[in-house]
Design a protein around this motif. Structure first.
Motif, PDB file in Angstrom:
ATOM      1  N   LEU A 161       1.809   2.797  12.375  1.00  0.00           N
ATOM      2  CA  LEU A 161       1.240   1.464  12.119  1.00  0.00           C
ATOM      3  C   LEU A 161      -0.103   1.591  11.424  1.00  0.00           C
ATOM      4  N   ALA A 162      -0.429   0.646  10.551  1.00  0.00           N
ATOM      5  CA  ALA A 162      -1.666   0.681   9.760  1.00  0.00           C
ATOM      6  C   ALA A 162      -1.750   2.035   9.056  1.00  0.00           C
ATOM      7  N   ALA A 163      -0.657   2.387   8.399  1.00  0.00           N
ATOM      8  CA  ALA A 163      -0.503   3.740   7.839  1.00  0.00           C
ATOM      9  C   ALA A 163      -1.411   4.005   6.645  1.00  0.00           C
ATOM     10  N   GLY A 164      -1.851   2.961   5.978  1.00  0.00           N
ATOM     11  CA  GLY A 164      -2.730   3.135   4.820  1.00  0.00           C
ATOM     12  C   GLY A 164      -2.072   4.005   3.761  1.00  0.00           C
ATOM     13  N   SER A 165      -2.831   4.971   3.233  1.00  0.00           N
ATOM     14  CA  SER A 165      -2.273   5.827   2.178  1.00  0.00           C
ATOM     15  C   SER A 165      -1.591   7.059   2.781  1.00  0.00           C
ATOM     16  N   GLY A 166      -1.405   7.071   4.107  1.00  0.00           N
ATOM     17  CA  GLY A 166      -0.530   8.092   4.693  1.00  0.00           C
ATOM     18  C   GLY A 166      -1.206   9.311   5.299  1.00  0.00           C
ATOM     19  N   ARG A 167      -2.463   9.183   5.678  1.00  0.00           N
ATOM     20  CA  ARG A 167      -3.174  10.336   6.258  1.00  0.00           C
ATOM     21  C   ARG A 167      -2.405  10.904   7.459  1.00  0.00           C
ATOM     22  N   LEU A 168      -1.767  10.006   8.248  1.00  0.00           N
ATOM     23  CA  LEU A 168      -1.001  10.482   9.409  1.00  0.00           C
ATOM     24  C   LEU A 168       0.502  10.533   9.105  1.00  0.00           C
TER      25      LEU A 168
ATOM     26  N   ALA B 286       3.812  -5.116   6.077  1.00  0.00           N
ATOM     27  CA  ALA B 286       3.874  -6.105   7.170  1.00  0.00           C
ATOM     28  C   ALA B 286       2.584  -6.051   7.970  1.00  0.00           C
ATOM     29  N   ASP B 287       2.478  -7.047   8.853  1.00  0.00           N
ATOM     30  CA  ASP B 287       1.311  -7.160   9.722  1.00  0.00           C
ATOM     31  C   ASP B 287       1.667  -6.516  11.068  1.00  0.00           C
ATOM     32  N   MET B 288       0.811  -5.626  11.558  1.00  0.00           N
ATOM     33  CA  MET B 288       1.146  -4.939  12.816  1.00  0.00           C
ATOM     34  C   MET B 288       1.132  -5.891  14.012  1.00  0.00           C
ATOM     35  N   ARG B 289       0.638  -7.122  13.824  1.00  0.00           N
ATOM     36  CA  ARG B 289       0.647  -8.087  14.931  1.00  0.00           C
ATOM     37  C   ARG B 289       1.952  -8.856  14.990  1.00  0.00           C
TER      38      ARG B 289
ATOM     39  N   VAL C  83     -16.142   6.191  -0.961  1.00  0.00           N
ATOM     40  CA  VAL C  83     -16.963   6.698   0.149  1.00  0.00           C
ATOM     41  C   VAL C  83     -16.116   6.718   1.423  1.00  0.00           C
ATOM     42  N   TYR C  84     -15.330   5.646   1.650  1.00  0.00           N
ATOM     43  CA  TYR C  84     -14.474   5.596   2.835  1.00  0.00           C
ATOM     44  C   TYR C  84     -13.521   6.790   2.855  1.00  0.00           C
ATOM     45  N   HIS C  85     -12.849   7.020   1.720  1.00  0.00           N
ATOM     46  CA  HIS C  85     -11.872   8.120   1.669  1.00  0.00           C
ATOM     47  C   HIS C  85     -12.547   9.463   1.889  1.00  0.00           C
TER      48      HIS C  85
ATOM     49  N   GLY D  71      -3.326   5.254  14.704  1.00  0.00           N
ATOM     50  CA  GLY D  71      -4.427   6.225  14.714  1.00  0.00           C
ATOM     51  C   GLY D  71      -5.699   5.676  14.108  1.00  0.00           C
ATOM     52  N   THR D  72      -6.646   6.594  13.903  1.00  0.00           N
ATOM     53  CA  THR D  72      -7.903   6.304  13.197  1.00  0.00           C
ATOM     54  C   THR D  72      -8.661   5.127  13.816  1.00  0.00           C
ATOM     55  N   SER D  73      -8.519   4.922  15.122  1.00  0.00           N
ATOM     56  CA  SER D  73      -9.182   3.804  15.819  1.00  0.00           C
ATOM     57  C   SER D  73      -8.861   2.460  15.170  1.00  0.00           C
TER      58      SER D  73
ATOM     59  N   LEU E 210       3.953   1.444   8.071  1.00  0.00           N
ATOM     60  CA  LEU E 210       3.749  -0.014   7.938  1.00  0.00           C
ATOM     61  C   LEU E 210       2.267  -0.291   7.699  1.00  0.00           C
ATOM     62  N   ASP E 211       1.971  -1.153   6.741  1.00  0.00           N
ATOM     63  CA  ASP E 211       0.570  -1.525   6.485  1.00  0.00           C
ATOM     64  C   ASP E 211       0.538  -2.888   5.800  1.00  0.00           C
ATOM     65  N   LEU E 212      -0.626  -3.526   5.917  1.00  0.00           N
ATOM     66  CA  LEU E 212      -0.813  -4.854   5.336  1.00  0.00           C
ATOM     67  C   LEU E 212      -1.307  -4.780   3.898  1.00  0.00           C
ATOM     68  N   SER E 213      -1.784  -3.606   3.478  1.00  0.00           N
ATOM     69  CA  SER E 213      -2.359  -3.493   2.132  1.00  0.00           C
ATOM     70  C   SER E 213      -1.337  -2.930   1.144  1.00  0.00           C
ATOM     71  N   GLU E 214      -0.951  -3.783   0.177  1.00  0.00           N
ATOM     72  CA  GLU E 214       0.023  -3.319  -0.818  1.00  0.00           C
ATOM     73  C   GLU E 214      -0.559  -2.189  -1.650  1.00  0.00           C
ATOM     74  N   ASN E 215      -1.887  -2.255  -1.923  1.00  0.00           N
ATOM     75  CA  ASN E 215      -2.515  -1.208  -2.740  1.00  0.00           C
ATOM     76  C   ASN E 215      -2.421   0.151  -2.066  1.00  0.00           C
ATOM     77  N   LEU E 216      -2.723   0.174  -0.749  1.00  0.00           N
ATOM     78  CA  LEU E 216      -2.667   1.460  -0.038  1.00  0.00           C
ATOM     79  C   LEU E 216      -1.230   1.961   0.054  1.00  0.00           C
ATOM     80  N   LEU E 217      -0.268   1.028   0.212  1.00  0.00           N
ATOM     81  CA  LEU E 217       1.130   1.450   0.288  1.00  0.00           C
ATOM     82  C   LEU E 217       1.613   2.019  -1.052  1.00  0.00           C
TER      83      LEU E 217
ATOM     84  N   SER F  22      -9.239  -1.214  16.498  1.00  0.00           N
ATOM     85  CA  SER F  22     -10.500  -1.971  16.471  1.00  0.00           C
ATOM     86  C   SER F  22     -10.488  -3.035  15.362  1.00  0.00           C
ATOM     87  N   LEU F  23      -9.462  -3.034  14.531  1.00  0.00           N
ATOM     88  CA  LEU F  23      -9.349  -4.077  13.504  1.00  0.00           C
ATOM     89  C   LEU F  23      -8.891  -5.394  14.116  1.00  0.00           C
ATOM     90  N   LEU F  24      -8.352  -5.344  15.337  1.00  0.00           N
ATOM     91  CA  LEU F  24      -7.726  -6.537  15.905  1.00  0.00           C
ATOM     92  C   LEU F  24      -8.571  -7.163  17.008  1.00  0.00           C
TER      93      LEU F  24
HETATM   94  C1  SAM Z   1      -8.893   2.743   9.096  1.00  0.00           C
HETATM   95  S1  SAM Z   1      -7.536   2.506   7.969  1.00  0.00           S
HETATM   96  C2  SAM Z   1      -6.437   3.752   8.600  1.00  0.00           C
HETATM   97  C3  SAM Z   1      -5.349   4.151   7.634  1.00  0.00           C
HETATM   98  C4  SAM Z   1      -4.577   5.406   8.012  1.00  0.00           C
HETATM   99  N1  SAM Z   1      -3.894   5.303   9.302  1.00  0.00           N
HETATM  100  C5  SAM Z   1      -5.494   6.622   8.008  1.00  0.00           C
HETATM  101  O1  SAM Z   1      -5.534   7.319   9.016  1.00  0.00           O
HETATM  102  O2  SAM Z   1      -6.130   6.858   6.977  1.00  0.00           O
HETATM  103  C6  SAM Z   1      -6.917   0.982   8.584  1.00  0.00           C
HETATM  104  C7  SAM Z   1      -5.644   0.475   7.929  1.00  0.00           C
HETATM  105  O3  SAM Z   1      -5.221  -0.700   8.618  1.00  0.00           O
HETATM  106  C8  SAM Z   1      -4.605  -1.570   7.691  1.00  0.00           C
HETATM  107  N2  SAM Z   1      -4.551  -2.891   8.320  1.00  0.00           N
HETATM  108  C9  SAM Z   1      -5.572  -3.741   8.592  1.00  0.00           C
HETATM  109  N3  SAM Z   1      -5.110  -4.809   9.268  1.00  0.00           N
HETATM  110  C10 SAM Z   1      -3.779  -4.647   9.422  1.00  0.00           C
HETATM  111  C11 SAM Z   1      -2.745  -5.415  10.031  1.00  0.00           C
HETATM  112  N4  SAM Z   1      -3.000  -6.568  10.637  1.00  0.00           N
HETATM  113  N5  SAM Z   1      -1.480  -4.929   9.994  1.00  0.00           N
HETATM  114  C12 SAM Z   1      -1.196  -3.760   9.380  1.00  0.00           C
HETATM  115  N6  SAM Z   1      -2.130  -2.984   8.779  1.00  0.00           N
HETATM  116  C13 SAM Z   1      -3.408  -3.421   8.803  1.00  0.00           C
HETATM  117  C14 SAM Z   1      -5.483  -1.456   6.474  1.00  0.00           C
HETATM  118  O4  SAM Z   1      -4.814  -1.897   5.326  1.00  0.00           O
HETATM  119  C15 SAM Z   1      -5.780   0.062   6.477  1.00  0.00           C
HETATM  120  O5  SAM Z   1      -4.808   0.761   5.751  1.00  0.00           O
END
Ligand code: SAM
Length: 269
Positions: free
Chosen positions: A66-73, A118-121, A37-39, A135-137, A87-94, A140-142
């Motif tokens: 940063l927080a590249a996920g599966s690479g939408r950007l 890696a962790d974007m922090r 659903v998210y995708h 991107g993708t707001s 760079l992303d924290l989720s190995e599955n998405l990478l 707001s995860l932090l």
């Molecule tokens: C809303 S998704 C956006 C993914 C991608 N940029 C996109 O546009 O589809 C948020 C991403 O942030 C990653 N994420 C969450 N916390 C993170 C952190 N501390 N450091 C790096 N990535 C993180 C998640 O694994 C996820 O891939």
């Protein structure tokens, strides 16, 4: 995202769940069951990608996504001919990203893309970039401390005159209008009804996603709670953390309630 236990679901969503009794399977939007659903929903808006491509085209140097996920950007940046670090924290998405890079052998995407777990922090890549994207707001995860750490890490990875591009969602609602309902069609053509409740005091919005076709079995209902970080707040934080904000661009279909914004910042002189 956050646990929903302490937050109230939107009234209409609560009523619908009660009507459905145990027909509905409720899951977190970012869990394995909610991922489809998210995708489907995340793939819909292309305005941010268009604006980022337009902006990055005018900026030199390699790009850090940063927080590249599966690479939408990441993929559109590679399509611009740039060297990109994702760079992303989720190995599955990478892993998903790596598969997508391999599928683009003809365009040699994999050769120009470094994938970093890696962790974007808290990251240290030993090189600097012309553009750092968040991107993708995803800011707001932090929480506040996490954002301060992110700003520090970004500052130390930007080339002179390099730009930090980040997007956020500005939410506007008069008192008493904390709840809203909208229908969104996903990338697959499937329609979803979204119920939103803005918990102002808590600085979060709770979103519950139902399929419009309610006869599905099992009926998957997804929930999430997302921090609301208005552009004004981020501009002050960026300024306090050594950045100068150069521009603020509205993205996509602006509604009275939801306004996506792209901020462009550079390290202050
Ligand atoms: C809303 S998704 C956006 C993914 C991608 N940029 C996109 O546009 O589809 C948020 C991403 O942030 C990653 N994420 C969450 N916390 C993170 C952190 N501390 N450091 C790096 N990535 C993180 C998640 O694994 C996820 O891939």
């Amino acid at each position: 995202m956050t646990s929903l236990s302490a937050l109230q679901l939107p009234r209409r969503a609560r009523a619908l769940l009660a009507e459905l009794e145990n027909r509905a399977v409720v899951c977190d939007l970012y869990s394995q069951s909610g991922a489809a659903v998210y995708h489907d929903l995340a793939g819909v808006g292309t305005e941010e990608i268009r604006e980022l491509v337009r902006t990055v085209r005018g900026l030199p140097g390699p790009v850090l996504d940063l927080a590249a996920g599966s690479g939408r950007l990441t993929l559109p940046m590679l399509a611009l001919g740039r060297d990109v670090t994702a760079l992303d924290l989720s190995e599955n998405l990478l892993l998903l990203l790596k598969e997508r890079l391999d599928q683009e052998r003809g365009r040699r995407f994999a050769e120009r893309c470094s994938v970093v777990h890696a962790d974007m922090r808290d990251f240290s890549l030993g090189r600097r970039f012309g553009v750092v994207l968040l991107g993708t707001s995803s800011i707001s995860l932090l929480d506040e401390r996490g954002r301060e750490a992110l700003y520090r890490a970004v500052r130390s990875h930007l080339l002179p005159k390099g730009r930090f591009l980040l997007s956020t969602l500005d939410l506007h609602a008069a008192a008493g209008q904390e709840e809203a309902e909208l229908v969104v069609t996903g990338l697959s053509g499937r329609a979803y009804r979204l119920y939103e409740r803005w918990e102002r005091a808590d600085g979060r919005r709770v979103v519950v996603v139902f399929p419009v076709q309610m006869e599905e079995e099992p009926l998957t209902v997804c929930t999430t709670a997302i921090r609301v970080l208005p552009a004004d707040l981020l501009v002050s934080e960026l300024t306090e953390n050594g950045f100068a904000v150069r521009s603020r661009t509205p993205l996509g279909n602006q509604t009275a309630r939801h306004r996506d914004v792209l901020l462009e910042a550079e390290v202050a002189a």
